[in-house]
Design a protein around this motif. Sequence first.
Motif, PDB file in Angstrom:
ATOM      1  N   HIS A 319       0.813  -1.226   0.000  1.00 31.34           N
ATOM      2  CA  HIS A 319       0.000   0.000   0.000  1.00 31.34           C
ATOM      3  C   HIS A 319       0.845   1.273   0.000  1.00 31.34           C
ATOM      4  N   LYS A 320       2.157   1.132   0.201  1.00 32.41           N
ATOM      5  CA  LYS A 320       3.050   2.291   0.173  1.00 32.41           C
ATOM      6  C   LYS A 320       3.689   2.486  -1.211  1.00 32.41           C
ATOM      7  N   MET A 321       3.500   1.536  -2.116  1.00 34.70           N
ATOM      8  CA  MET A 321       4.111   1.629  -3.442  1.00 34.70           C
ATOM      9  C   MET A 321       3.289   2.547  -4.344  1.00 34.70           C
ATOM     10  N   GLU A 322       3.979   3.231  -5.265  1.00 36.33           N
ATOM     11  CA  GLU A 322       3.363   4.329  -6.021  1.00 36.33           C
ATOM     12  C   GLU A 322       2.076   3.912  -6.728  1.00 36.33           C
ATOM     13  N   MET A 323       2.065   2.730  -7.352  1.00 38.08           N
ATOM     14  CA  MET A 323       0.894   2.350  -8.153  1.00 38.08           C
ATOM     15  C   MET A 323      -0.310   1.974  -7.304  1.00 38.08           C
ATOM     16  N   TYR A 324      -0.091   1.742  -5.991  1.00 40.81           N
ATOM     17  CA  TYR A 324      -1.202   1.361  -5.116  1.00 40.81           C
ATOM     18  C   TYR A 324      -1.401   2.338  -3.962  1.00 40.81           C
ATOM     19  N   LYS A 325      -0.596   3.374  -3.921  1.00 43.80           N
ATOM     20  CA  LYS A 325      -0.648   4.320  -2.801  1.00 43.80           C
ATOM     21  C   LYS A 325      -1.921   5.164  -2.840  1.00 43.80           C
ATOM     22  N   LYS A 326      -2.514   5.353  -1.663  1.00 44.48           N
ATOM     23  CA  LYS A 326      -3.653   6.262  -1.506  1.00 44.48           C
ATOM     24  C   LYS A 326      -3.289   7.298  -0.458  1.00 44.48           C
ATOM     25  N   ASN A 327      -3.743   8.502  -0.656  1.00 36.89           N
ATOM     26  CA  ASN A 327      -3.437   9.560   0.298  1.00 36.89           C
ATOM     27  C   ASN A 327      -3.963   9.202   1.686  1.00 36.89           C
ATOM     28  N   GLY A 328      -3.048   9.189   2.632  1.00 32.20           N
ATOM     29  CA  GLY A 328      -3.464   9.030   4.022  1.00 32.20           C
ATOM     30  C   GLY A 328      -3.681   7.616   4.497  1.00 32.20           C
ATOM     31  N   GLU A 329      -3.528   6.602   3.625  1.00 32.76           N
ATOM     32  CA  GLU A 329      -3.749   5.229   4.087  1.00 32.76           C
ATOM     33  C   GLU A 329      -2.588   4.783   4.973  1.00 32.76           C
ATOM     34  N   ILE A 330      -2.922   4.380   6.176  1.00 29.32           N
ATOM     35  CA  ILE A 330      -1.920   3.946   7.143  1.00 29.32           C
ATOM     36  C   ILE A 330      -2.266   2.551   7.645  1.00 29.32           C
ATOM     37  N   LEU A 331      -1.317   1.658   7.548  1.00 26.99           N
ATOM     38  CA  LEU A 331      -1.434   0.329   8.137  1.00 26.99           C
ATOM     39  C   LEU A 331      -0.230   0.174   9.056  1.00 26.99           C
ATOM     40  N   PRO A 332      -0.369   0.568  10.315  1.00 28.88           N
ATOM     41  CA  PRO A 332       0.802   0.721  11.197  1.00 28.88           C
ATOM     42  C   PRO A 332       1.609  -0.553  11.413  1.00 28.88           C
ATOM     43  N   ASN A 333       0.944  -1.689  11.539  1.00 35.85           N
ATOM     44  CA  ASN A 333       1.681  -2.927  11.791  1.00 35.85           C
ATOM     45  C   ASN A 333       2.513  -3.353  10.584  1.00 35.85           C
ATOM     46  N   ALA A 334       1.912  -3.283   9.401  1.00 32.88           N
ATOM     47  CA  ALA A 334       2.634  -3.647   8.182  1.00 32.88           C
ATOM     48  C   ALA A 334       3.822  -2.710   7.960  1.00 32.88           C
ATOM     49  N   GLU A 335       3.613  -1.441   8.256  1.00 36.16           N
ATOM     50  CA  GLU A 335       4.663  -0.449   8.053  1.00 36.16           C
ATOM     51  C   GLU A 335       5.808  -0.634   9.049  1.00 36.16           C
ATOM     52  N   LEU A 336       5.484  -1.116  10.245  1.00 39.71           N
ATOM     53  CA  LEU A 336       6.518  -1.337  11.263  1.00 39.71           C
ATOM     54  C   LEU A 336       7.261  -2.650  11.031  1.00 39.71           C
ATOM     55  N   ILE A 337       6.514  -3.730  10.787  1.00 43.41           N
ATOM     56  CA  ILE A 337       7.133  -5.050  10.770  1.00 43.41           C
ATOM     57  C   ILE A 337       8.136  -5.200   9.632  1.00 43.41           C
TER      58      ILE A 337
END
Length: 367
Positions: A319-337
């Motif tokens: 969800h952080k990659m350019e082709m799938y990124k959305k403004n403001g979408e946060i998935l804290p566990n995925a982003e941390l792990i």
Amino acid sequence: MKFDKVKIPLYQPHVSKNQKKYVIDCLDSNWISSKGKYVELFEKSFSKFTNSKFSIAVSNGTVAIHLALMAIKIKKEDEILVPSFTYIAPVNAISYVGAKPVFVDTDLFDLQMDISDLEKKITKRSRAILAVHVYGQPGNLEKIKKIANKFNLILIEDCAEALGSEFKEKKVGSFGDIATYSFYGNKTITTGEGGMVTTNKSSIFKRAIKLKSQGLSKNREYWHEIIGYNFRMTNICSAIGLAQIENLDFILEKKRKIAKFYEKNLTDLPLRVHQQSENSVHSFWLCSIILDDFRKRNKLRIFLKDQGIETRPFFSPVHKMEMYKKNGEILPNAELIHKKGINLPSWPDLRENDLKIIVSSIRSFFN
């Protein structure tokens, strides 16, 4: 003083004697493309191991997911719930059919989909759940199946990394309506490139067979009934796959011993080993460690590289990659792990001496 560094790769396939024997048989018989006895033999052997009625050999793991989505008639704008913490293939396959990936956060313990976040993300447009068994550890398939049934959703299992894994004494792939597997060179068994689709539903099987072979009619030569694709596996790849699956129990046993070695020898360090969760059997496609301090992850990888030990970072959240990124979408566990995790060498023929070197090097870094 100079000395030769030990070179320990992240992964190497296990090669058996029968691989050469079966491939030579293909060459001698001139059956080298998608026709020949080994395709059917591999499919039957795979069905037996996975307890599936139908197995369909295809050219790679991404194609397997693409075919599965078409076989269950996923349509444009359908929403498919999928973990963000995954290899990108299942998400790309969702895009191939014009559907919309809806990203689900990660459970920090087992690294699978967060069940509570999964249910929150379901909408009127939701059509299916694509459960990816990341690194060989299945999530709570009982709960995922209940959610799928509650909201009348199709359950797809991406078992690319989880051949041999189980949940409550049932093989992964047997919980969903359809399942997919990969046989890339670093997978538990390999055909070089290859994949498999399995299902217990005759209607899905028949549609998948037609789609993978150019929409060819079963009863009329060179007559095509739908727009299809060339997703077929070759006889040579199937021959390699058959020889590989003959040794699958040995491969799985060796990989679990490697995982236990890491667990036993790394427990007192500021990290945790990705362990088997309750009610499951982890296939340990890759053995992984999660550091307490994410700032040390890259430093440890560089240190191990200098010792000649190859590692791999955890998947980056899709969800952080350019082709799938959305403004403001946060998935804290995925982003941390993903910042804290490292995959360690875990191939079945890895020697105990190599394991000792890896463990010693990790301990040396922290000491």
